[in-house]
Design a protein around this motif. Structure first.
Motif, PDB file in Angstrom:
ATOM      1  N   THR A   1     -16.170 -26.050  -0.170  1.00  0.00           N
ATOM      2  CA  THR A   1     -16.447 -27.552  -0.737  1.00  0.00           C
ATOM      3  C   THR A   1     -15.836 -27.369  -1.923  1.00  0.00           C
ATOM      4  O   THR A   1     -15.101 -26.130  -2.576  1.00  0.00           O
ATOM      5  N   SER A   2     -15.983 -28.204  -2.564  1.00  0.00           N
ATOM      6  CA  SER A   2     -15.249 -28.950  -4.218  1.00  0.00           C
ATOM      7  C   SER A   2     -16.108 -27.620  -5.301  1.00  0.00           C
ATOM      8  O   SER A   2     -15.871 -27.249  -6.250  1.00  0.00           O
ATOM      9  N   ASP A   3     -17.342 -27.680  -4.828  1.00  0.00           N
ATOM     10  CA  ASP A   3     -17.948 -25.965  -5.485  1.00  0.00           C
ATOM     11  C   ASP A   3     -17.836 -25.305  -6.053  1.00  0.00           C
ATOM     12  O   ASP A   3     -17.629 -24.624  -7.229  1.00  0.00           O
TER      13      ASP A   3
ATOM     14  N   GLU B   1     -16.744 -22.431   5.274  1.00  0.00           N
ATOM     15  CA  GLU B   1     -16.787 -23.928   4.827  1.00  0.00           C
ATOM     16  C   GLU B   1     -16.437 -24.022   3.056  1.00  0.00           C
ATOM     17  O   GLU B   1     -17.216 -23.824   2.808  1.00  0.00           O
TER      18      GLU B   1
ATOM     19  N   GLY C   1     -11.703 -26.651   2.389  1.00  0.00           N
ATOM     20  CA  GLY C   1     -11.279 -26.524   3.816  1.00  0.00           C
ATOM     21  C   GLY C   1     -12.331 -25.104   4.637  1.00  0.00           C
ATOM     22  O   GLY C   1     -12.927 -24.601   3.256  1.00  0.00           O
TER      23      GLY C   1
ATOM     24  N   TYR D   1     -14.766 -24.242  -5.670  1.00  0.00           N
ATOM     25  CA  TYR D   1     -12.915 -23.850  -6.168  1.00  0.00           C
ATOM     26  C   TYR D   1     -13.594 -24.666  -7.724  1.00  0.00           C
ATOM     27  O   TYR D   1     -12.401 -25.116  -7.959  1.00  0.00           O
TER      28      TYR D   1
ATOM     29  N   LEU E   1     -10.771 -29.539  -2.603  1.00  0.00           N
ATOM     30  CA  LEU E   1     -11.388 -28.789  -0.975  1.00  0.00           C
ATOM     31  C   LEU E   1     -10.551 -27.728  -1.129  1.00  0.00           C
ATOM     32  O   LEU E   1      -9.964 -27.689  -0.692  1.00  0.00           O
TER      33      LEU E   1
ATOM     34  N   PHE F   1     -10.555 -36.004   3.590  1.00  0.00           N
ATOM     35  CA  PHE F   1     -10.172 -34.352   3.303  1.00  0.00           C
ATOM     36  C   PHE F   1     -10.239 -34.249   1.825  1.00  0.00           C
ATOM     37  O   PHE F   1     -10.794 -33.763   1.343  1.00  0.00           O
ATOM     38  N   ASN F   2      -9.274 -34.751   1.613  1.00  0.00           N
ATOM     39  CA  ASN F   2      -8.837 -34.916  -0.076  1.00  0.00           C
ATOM     40  C   ASN F   2      -9.294 -36.334  -0.833  1.00  0.00           C
ATOM     41  O   ASN F   2      -9.784 -35.904  -2.257  1.00  0.00           O
TER      42      ASN F   2
END
Length: 286
Positions: free
Chosen positions: A101-103, A99, A92, A105, A90, A131-132
């Motif tokens: 997201t994991s998508d 914002e 942040g 990155y 994530l 968060f993680n």
């Protein structure tokens, strides 16, 4: 915290590039490695395995994304008390106020999220970090992050954290191991010095086994070769370590599979692919 980890990393990782010492030419007075140590230590055969490609597990050839991820998952499954496997990072809120997201990155081309491992004692306990998405958060344990492969062409940079992971996984919770097979225990820990003088017993050629020009220096056979396993256990139990071996999954796959190939150091006309595959120009090309 970094100061505690550096001697461990430098001393343990230098031998990775060694060829089997038994093939070296032996000249001058002194003894050969096999006269002092076990055959396994003298030839840098590491004690872990056996699941996976032997050369990759022994760091004689490079992991790729798939073998690296599989090995991380295997070790986490075997050691759930101090290893926890995750995928995706994530971001942040970035500087533009977006914002992330994991998508955002994960790899834009191959769509792989970056695999990572949480390492700490009793990783299933502690607090959960929303968060993680990881367990094992303790207020009295400092965070340490080790990240490899920011630049796609730097293949060795993910082998380093993988070697760290293998060492942690194998030796955590153990004690009193004769790592070099000389009949002694914990006589030469991680400080870059030949504390027991066994490297100096070798003939001159074998004293510089890593070829850096410094006889019996850090990374040479007989230097820091019989460390304290309790040190590893204490290190893990007093820290939260976030290990991200391959950050740039997209770029690494492209560099190895398309741009230069597996023998890039022999035939690649450029210095290799460096960045990721994100289309920042919105033109359909990276």
């Amino acid at each position: 915290m970094t100061a505690m980890l550096l001697p461990f990393l430098l001393s343990m990782l230098s031998p990775v590039a060694l060829a089997p010492i038994s093939t070296a030419q032996e000249t001058g007075p002194g003894v050969s490695p096999e006269d002092i140590w076990s055959v396994e230590y003298a030839n840098q055969i590491f004690p872990w395995g056996p699941h996976g490609d032997f050369d990759q597990l022994q760091f004689r050839s490079y992991h790729d994304y798939f073998s690296m991820k599989e090995r991380m998952q295997t070790l986490a499954a075997y050691h759930p008390d101090f290893l926890q496997f995750h995928e995706g990072l994530l971001g942040g809120v970035n500087a533009r106020g977006d914002e992330m997201t994991s998508d955002e990155y994960k790899g834009w081309f191959y769509n792989h999220p970056s695999p990572w491992i949480k390492i700490t004692g009793n990783v299933q306990g502690g607090e959960f970090n929303d968060f993680n998405g990881d367990d094992g958060n303790y207020a009295d344990r400092p965070d340490v992050m080790l990240v490899g492969n920011h630049h796609a062409r730097e293949w060795m940079s993910y082998e380093v954290p993988m070697f760290f992971l293998e060492t942690i996984a194998f030796y955590y919770g153990k004690a009193g191991i004769d790592n070099d097979g000389d009949g002694k225990i914990d006589e030469d820990g991680w400080d870059g010095i030949d504390n027991d003088g066994d490297c100096l017993l070798l003939n001159a050629t074998n004293q510089d086994s890593n070829g850096d020009g410094t006889p019996c220096g850090p990374g040479d056979l007989g230097v820091d070769e019989d460390f304290s396993e309790q040190f590893i256990t204490d290190l893990v139990n007093t820290r939260e370590i976030y290990l991200i071996p391959m950050l740039n999954v997209d770029g690494n796959r492209y560099d190895r599979e398309e741009y230069c190939g597996e023998t890039a150091w022999e035939n690649c006309r450029t210095s290799g692919w460096r960045k990721n595959l994100r289309d920042n120009t919105h033109t359909g090309t990276t």
